[in-house]
Design a protein around this motif. Structure first.
Motif, PDB file in Angstrom:
ATOM      1  N   ASN A  30       0.778  -1.236   0.000  1.00 23.19           N
ATOM      2  CA  ASN A  30       0.000   0.000   0.000  1.00 23.19           C
ATOM      3  C   ASN A  30       0.813   1.291   0.000  1.00 23.19           C
ATOM      4  O   ASN A  30       0.556   2.192   0.818  1.00 23.19           O
ATOM      5  CB  ASN A  30      -0.979   0.010   1.185  1.00 23.19           C
ATOM      6  CG  ASN A  30      -2.272  -0.718   0.849  1.00 23.19           C
ATOM      7  OD1 ASN A  30      -2.804  -0.561  -0.236  1.00 23.19           O
ATOM      8  ND2 ASN A  30      -2.749  -1.526   1.774  1.00 23.19           N
ATOM      9  N   ILE A  52       1.312   4.975  -1.142  1.00 22.39           N
ATOM     10  CA  ILE A  52       0.196   5.886  -1.417  1.00 22.39           C
ATOM     11  C   ILE A  52       0.058   6.147  -2.923  1.00 22.39           C
ATOM     12  O   ILE A  52      -1.051   6.293  -3.436  1.00 22.39           O
ATOM     13  CB  ILE A  52       0.333   7.198  -0.617  1.00 22.39           C
ATOM     14  CG1 ILE A  52       0.396   6.892   0.885  1.00 22.39           C
ATOM     15  CG2 ILE A  52      -0.832   8.139  -0.909  1.00 22.39           C
ATOM     16  CD1 ILE A  52      -0.838   6.223   1.461  1.00 22.39           C
ATOM     17  N   GLU A  53       1.161   6.178  -3.631  1.00 16.58           N
ATOM     18  CA  GLU A  53       1.030   6.292  -5.090  1.00 16.58           C
ATOM     19  C   GLU A  53       0.484   4.981  -5.642  1.00 16.58           C
ATOM     20  O   GLU A  53       1.074   3.919  -5.446  1.00 16.58           O
ATOM     21  CB  GLU A  53       2.395   6.568  -5.744  1.00 16.58           C
ATOM     22  CG  GLU A  53       2.283   6.738  -7.257  1.00 16.58           C
ATOM     23  CD  GLU A  53       3.614   6.493  -7.996  1.00 16.58           C
ATOM     24  OE1 GLU A  53       3.757   7.009  -9.107  1.00 16.58           O
ATOM     25  OE2 GLU A  53       4.490   5.790  -7.468  1.00 16.58           O
ATOM     26  N   VAL A  77       9.302   7.655  -7.403  1.00 15.48           N
ATOM     27  CA  VAL A  77       8.393   6.548  -7.122  1.00 15.48           C
ATOM     28  C   VAL A  77       7.693   6.865  -5.804  1.00 15.48           C
ATOM     29  O   VAL A  77       8.358   7.105  -4.797  1.00 15.48           O
ATOM     30  CB  VAL A  77       9.154   5.210  -7.028  1.00 15.48           C
ATOM     31  CG1 VAL A  77       8.171   4.067  -6.805  1.00 15.48           C
ATOM     32  CG2 VAL A  77       9.977   4.969  -8.278  1.00 15.48           C
ATOM     33  N   GLY A  78       6.368   6.851  -5.840  1.00 11.30           N
ATOM     34  CA  GLY A  78       5.606   7.242  -4.651  1.00 11.30           C
ATOM     35  C   GLY A  78       5.460   6.115  -3.649  1.00 11.30           C
ATOM     36  O   GLY A  78       4.367   5.744  -3.246  1.00 11.30           O
ATOM     37  N   GLY A  79       6.597   5.573  -3.236  1.00 14.86           N
ATOM     38  CA  GLY A  79       6.616   4.452  -2.304  1.00 14.86           C
ATOM     39  C   GLY A  79       6.552   3.138  -3.057  1.00 14.86           C
ATOM     40  O   GLY A  79       5.878   3.022  -4.086  1.00 14.86           O
ATOM     41  N   PHE A 138       8.205  -0.386  -1.382  1.00 10.39           N
ATOM     42  CA  PHE A 138       8.255  -1.380  -0.300  1.00 10.39           C
ATOM     43  C   PHE A 138       8.272  -2.809  -0.829  1.00 10.39           C
ATOM     44  O   PHE A 138       7.918  -3.754  -0.114  1.00 10.39           O
ATOM     45  CB  PHE A 138       7.082  -1.168   0.683  1.00 10.39           C
ATOM     46  CG  PHE A 138       6.864   0.273   1.045  1.00 10.39           C
ATOM     47  CD1 PHE A 138       7.846   0.970   1.736  1.00 10.39           C
ATOM     48  CD2 PHE A 138       5.715   0.944   0.674  1.00 10.39           C
ATOM     49  CE1 PHE A 138       7.672   2.318   2.049  1.00 10.39           C
ATOM     50  CE2 PHE A 138       5.533   2.287   0.985  1.00 10.39           C
ATOM     51  CZ  PHE A 138       6.515   2.972   1.674  1.00 10.39           C
ATOM     52  N   GLU A 193      14.637   6.169  -6.792  1.00  2.00           N
ATOM     53  CA  GLU A 193      14.317   7.028  -5.652  1.00  2.00           C
ATOM     54  C   GLU A 193      12.856   6.790  -5.278  1.00  2.00           C
ATOM     55  O   GLU A 193      11.943   7.191  -5.989  1.00  2.00           O
ATOM     56  CB  GLU A 193      14.553   8.499  -6.007  1.00  2.00           C
ATOM     57  CG  GLU A 193      13.834   9.510  -5.116  1.00  2.00           C
ATOM     58  CD  GLU A 193      14.143   9.383  -3.627  1.00  2.00           C
ATOM     59  OE1 GLU A 193      15.136   8.759  -3.250  1.00  2.00           O
ATOM     60  OE2 GLU A 193      13.335   9.919  -2.842  1.00  2.00           O
ATOM     61  N   MET A 194      12.675   6.075  -4.182  1.00  2.00           N
ATOM     62  CA  MET A 194      11.309   5.811  -3.695  1.00  2.00           C
ATOM     63  C   MET A 194      11.068   6.518  -2.380  1.00  2.00           C
ATOM     64  O   MET A 194      10.097   6.226  -1.691  1.00  2.00           O
ATOM     65  CB  MET A 194      11.109   4.316  -3.459  1.00  2.00           C
ATOM     66  CG  MET A 194      11.512   3.430  -4.607  1.00  2.00           C
ATOM     67  SD  MET A 194      10.991   1.739  -4.319  1.00  2.00           S
ATOM     68  CE  MET A 194      12.154   1.216  -3.061  1.00  2.00           C
ATOM     69  N   GLY A 195      11.988   7.401  -2.012  1.00  2.00           N
ATOM     70  CA  GLY A 195      11.858   8.098  -0.748  1.00  2.00           C
ATOM     71  C   GLY A 195      13.064   7.915   0.146  1.00  2.00           C
ATOM     72  O   GLY A 195      13.143   8.486   1.230  1.00  2.00           O
TER      73      GLY A 195
END
Lengths: 777, 168
Positions: free
Chosen positions: A228, A230-231, A278-280, A282, A507-509
């Motif tokens: 999950n 958020i993006e 990348v909006g997350g 995981f 780059e995912m955060g």
């Protein structure tokens, strides 16, 4: 050096026993990391400073472009229809109304989809990226409840969504294996992970358990989880001539480009995947069916396609973490020394993926027990392919192991930290390799002092404040240092003294561009504003995934290799008038905007001067690091000591985390600001794992029942207290920069720390995640 | 019929099904407003409507004739950031950055709600006109904005530093 040469050639088969032994026995100096990275000694540069993210202003102003935000001329919007049965075939599929609906450009089903190869399954090859290997929309077969059965393209999203609702589907239902317990009772098989059985034995653990003076033997269960981010998963895709151009949300850009090429029968250079932000992820943002369906639809329609999965679509189409049922049995002598350590159990996968949740991984290097039995059994169900989710194995494995250690400590009447210290191994208990860097006892001591552990009352349910019961717990977290084959980097040095680094990373955060700009600046002896770090593009060098917390090490080793090549090249063009003339590369380093002799720093020439004299505008080098033999020569891991304080309401059973401290031993911390965020983020996902996260799977229909953020609960602001984070900052001498990746360690140990605190508060031992209030009443 | 978006007059879309979120993203290419669930559960699409926070995914664009919308792009931009945007950078109040515009828009309006004395679930005295801008008040009032990266501590620090005075 023949061992190294051989090893290079057999990089994919490194686990062969003879080779593994040779690498284990080789002198340190033959192994990558045998000579510590010189940057570890550098203490006055950018590394270690709390630099704010260089892409921060873009992100806070909404100007950082994500995958579904690249406009394209003539673009159409996609919607997917999903199967509502788990197994069988489509007996009818009526798309006439959908095709006639306003704005519809294409309805694609198995009848008109282009012929495509199945996606190469992740781990089945060096560049394979597929979450599963099922053919995509090639026939009328249904393999899981939620499988895409039609793709609608229309001029607007509203038109596509409406048209999708007009598709009429009939099914011929077949029996599906979807119930975990039934499948387990029919029989299980030993699970394999990355080509190796998940099974280890030392001595006779069952007998030692029987004979032990103190013992516990318990079963712990963990549910399905979904990442999950958020993006939403999405991409914008177009065929531009013979090139497939994908703006993607991706943690495997190079792998995905190659894998898409296999699906469509292209050369990998004909697929360009970019993913600047990348909006997350995981673990979820690899290659799934929507990539293939969108590209196929774009091909058929002759138009660029934007596909954004709905939140429900993400649950239907993108795999999550599998459930586990784990037994941990521990036997100890009077002094608390472990005589038996048993960690076994069952998990779930599908016949078409290669990912059994490997929950024994953290146990392999955890404790010095005389007798050990570790084993993962698997069953295969008709469901969406499960996948890697933040600390696969460790996140749920540490929950079971570290709760069990807490239970054993209570039986022994011993402080749980002391029990762990007494069982601290001197070398890796399973592989026998020496640890590269292990300072977990220091992490515990520092954490205990800062958290006020001495104030904990060891007797459960003995501290309260009004209607709240209060307790403290601790647990150990651990995650391996990985560095995977496939690294490469290119450095271009310009006559103006600027450097450009090109590498296909993500780059995912994590703060990739910021931290790597710091590192590269120090490595090249340049200010940060002289460095441009290009990433997130499959056409750049390297096949490097943002996974396994390995990206930092992979970039580090790649840039070291490219830097060495740069020094060689600069010395080659330096000429006889240079103060560096005649020097060998090994005696030269970067400092103050140029090169110098390492033990004679005044023999220095700036990059500008070197290039000007050679009449070069720029110098470009590209290099690959040596194979990651260090992980076969040392046992390399990150560690943490997690401390949690909870309050549990006596009336309602509501658990609240009131304080949390993570004390980490993860090598050198490259940027304290971004590292703190990564540690906290992992811990917060661990709080979710402990208290609320649960993908509810209907074992009658094989369907996820809570495919939304309203019903799959993740921690919100109010669930998260101020989280304290400290670290040893002791460099791992055998890792690039002395650093370990830190994206996953935070979630490990957290679940157990929370559960142990809840036990201390309430006297209730909940072994079944998540620990919701009904279990505490 | 027109909507003011960051001060610019924008035509209301012909298709009444278009959400305010899709108008912003697909119609106007204002991609700073994010889509995280499209069902009002995550807060990533939060924008300001006449100064109040609203979930643009749950709002049809045609409802906003004559109203004034401010998106993250209207609050500030690189080189001229809103003080709260700058504080997010300094306190590392984000990682991936996807929920960030929604968090920032939400916080700006949230502070106004506190200043006006609108109580929340954790407000102890419902009769008081003055609400203590406490850690719990901030966390409770921001709980509609999910951050899966877990940047919550930095977000609260940034809000506290920037907006506490305005709230009181």
């Amino acid at each position: 050096m023949s061992i190294l040469e051989n090893a290079k050639q057999t990089a994919q088969g490194l686990f062969q026993a003879g080779m593994a032994k040779a690498i284990a026995m080789a002198p340190d100096s033959w192994i990558p990391g045998g000579e510590p990275d010189p940057l570890i000694r550098e203490r006055h540069g950018h590394v270690g400073r709390p630099v704010s993210r260089i892409d921060g202003p873009l992100k806070v102003s909404g100007k950082a472009p994500f995958a579904a935000e690249f406009p394209m001329e003539g673009m159409v919007y996609a919607a997917l229809a999903y199967s509502t049965i788990a197994k069988g075939r489509l007996s009818s599929l009526d798309t006439a109304d959908a095709e006639a609906a306003p704005g519809v450009v294409l309805v694609m089903t198995f009848r008109n989809a282009p012929r495509m190869q199945p996606p190469p399954l992740f781990l089945s090859g060096a560049k394979a990226a597929g979450g599963d290997k099922l053919p995509v929309m090639q026939d009328d077969r249904i393999h899981w409840n939620g499988q895409p059965i039609a793709l609608v393209l229309a001029e607007t999203q509203e038109q596509a969504d409406h048209a999708k609702s007009l598709i009429r589907v009939g099914y011929e239902v077949e029996h599906a294996d979807i119930a975990f317990a039934e499948a387990r009772d029919r029989g299980t098989d030993t699970a394999e992970f990355m080509g190796q059985p998940l099974h280890d034995e030392i001595g006779d653990a069952e007998k030692a358990l029987q004979d032990a003076a103190f013992k516990i033997d318990a079963t712990y269960t963990t549910p399905r989880h979904n990442h999950n981010p958020i993006e939403l998963h999405g991409l914008t895709v177009a065929w531009q001539g013979d090139t497939l151009r994908m703006h993607d949300a991706q943690q495997l850009v190079a792998h995905t480009a190659w894998s898409m090429a296999q699906v469509f029968g292209l050369d990998e250079k004909q697929v360009v995947v970019t993913s600047p932000f990348v909006g997350g992820g995981f673990g979820s943002k690899s290659m799934w069916q929507h990539h293939i369906l969108a590209a196929a639809g774009a091909k058929l329609a002759g138009r660029p396609v934007r596909i954004v999965l709905s939140r429900e679509g993400v649950f239907r189409l993108v795999g999550g973490r599998s459930p586990t049922e784990q037994r941990v049995a521990l036997g100890a002598d009077q002094e608390g020394k472990l005589t038996a350590l048993i960690h076994t159990g069952v998990t779930v996968k599908t016949p078409h993926n290669a990912m059994p949740e490997p929950f024994i991984l953290p146990t392999r290097s955890a404790y010095a027990a005389e007798n050990v039995l570790l084993d993962v059994q698997k069953v295969e169900l008709d469901m969406l392919g499960n996948t890697f989710m933040r600390a696969p194995g460790e996140a749920v494995g540490t929950f079971a192991l570290e709760c069990a250690m807490d239970e054993l400590a209570e039986k022994l009447g011993m402080d749980p930290i002391e029990l762990r210290v007494r069982n601290e191994p001197e070398k890796d208990p399973i592989s026998g390799l020496p640890f590269s860097s292990r300072h977990i006892v220091e992490a515990y001591r520092a954490g205990a002092e800062r958290f006020g552990w001495s104030r904990r009352n060891p007797k459960p349910r003995s501290v309260s404040d009004g209607e709240w019961l209060i307790g403290m717990g601790c647990a150990t977290g651990t995650y391996p240092y990985y560095r995977m084959p496939g690294g490469a980097a290119r450095i271009t040095l310009t006559r103006e003294g600027k450097a450009i680094v090109d590498i296909a990373v993500h780059e995912m955060g994590m703060g990739t561009s910021t931290v790597q700009t710091q590192v590269t600046a120090d490595r090249l002896g340049l200010p940060m504003d002289a460095i441009t770090f290009n990433y997130g593009d499959s056409t750049l060098p390297g096949v490097i995934m943002a996974g396994g917390s390995q990206q930092t090490a992979a970039i580090g080793a790649s840039v070291i290799a490219a830097h060495n090549a740069l020094i060689e090249e600069l010395l080659r063009i330096a000429g006889n008038d240079s103060p560096l003339a005649g020097l060998k590369a090994k005696d030269v380093g970067s400092r103050n905007g140029g090169l110098c002799k390492l033990d004679e720093p005044e023999r220095h020439e700036t990059y500008q001067s070197l290039l000007a004299r050679a009449q070069r505008d720029k110098v470009t080098v590209e290099a690959q690091p040596p194979q990651p033999l260090e992980t076969m020569h040392w046992s390399m891991h990150s560690h943490s000591a997690m401390f949690c304080e909870v309050k549990v309401n006596k009336v309602t059973g509501e658990p609240r985390v009131t304080r949390f401290l993570g004390s980490f031993d993860c090598g050198r911390i490259l940027n304290p600001k971004t590292a703190t965020s990564q540690f906290r983020g992992g811990i917060i996902m661990g709080l979710g794992l402990a208290l609320m996260e649960d993908t509810q799977f209907d074992e009658r229909k094989g369907r996820v029942m809570n495919p939304s953020l309203a019903e799959y609960h993740v921690p919100v602001h109010m669930d998260v207290p101020e989280i304290d984070v400290i670290w040893t900052d002791i460099p791992d001498p055998h890792a690039p920069m002395g650093a370990h990746g830190i994206g996953e360690i935070g979630i490990t140990g957290t679940g157990a720390a929370v559960a142990n605190a809840i036990y201390n508060a309430t006297g209730k031992r909940v072994r079944d995640l998540p620990i919701t209030l009904d279990k505490l009443l | 019929m027109s909507i003011s978006v960051n001060g610019n007059a924008v035509q209301v879309p012909d298709d009444p099904r278009v959400s305010l979120l899709d108008l912003l993203r697909d119609g106007l290419h204002l991609h700073g407003t994010k889509k995280g669930c499209n069902q009002g559960a995550c807060g990533a699409c939060t924008v300001l409507v006449d100064g109040e926070r609203m979930l643009s995914c749950l709002s049809l664009a045609v409802q906003f004739d004559g109203r004034s919308i401010t998106t993250i792009e209207g609050l500030g931009e690189p080189g001229a950031l809103h003080p709260l945007q700058q504080a997010f950078v300094e306190h590392d109040g984000f990682q991936c950055g996807y929920c960030t515009p929604g968090q920032i828009c939400s916080a700006v309006a949230m502070v106004e709600e506190v200043r006006r004395g609108v109580p929340s679930h954790v407000t102890s005295d419902l009769n008081s006109n003055v609400i203590d801008f406490s850690h719990d008040e901030m966390r409770e009032r921001m709980s509609g904005n999910l951050c899966r990266c877990g940047a919550y501590n930095g977000i609260i620090d940034a809000i506290n530093e920037t907006l506490k005075e305005a709230a009181e």
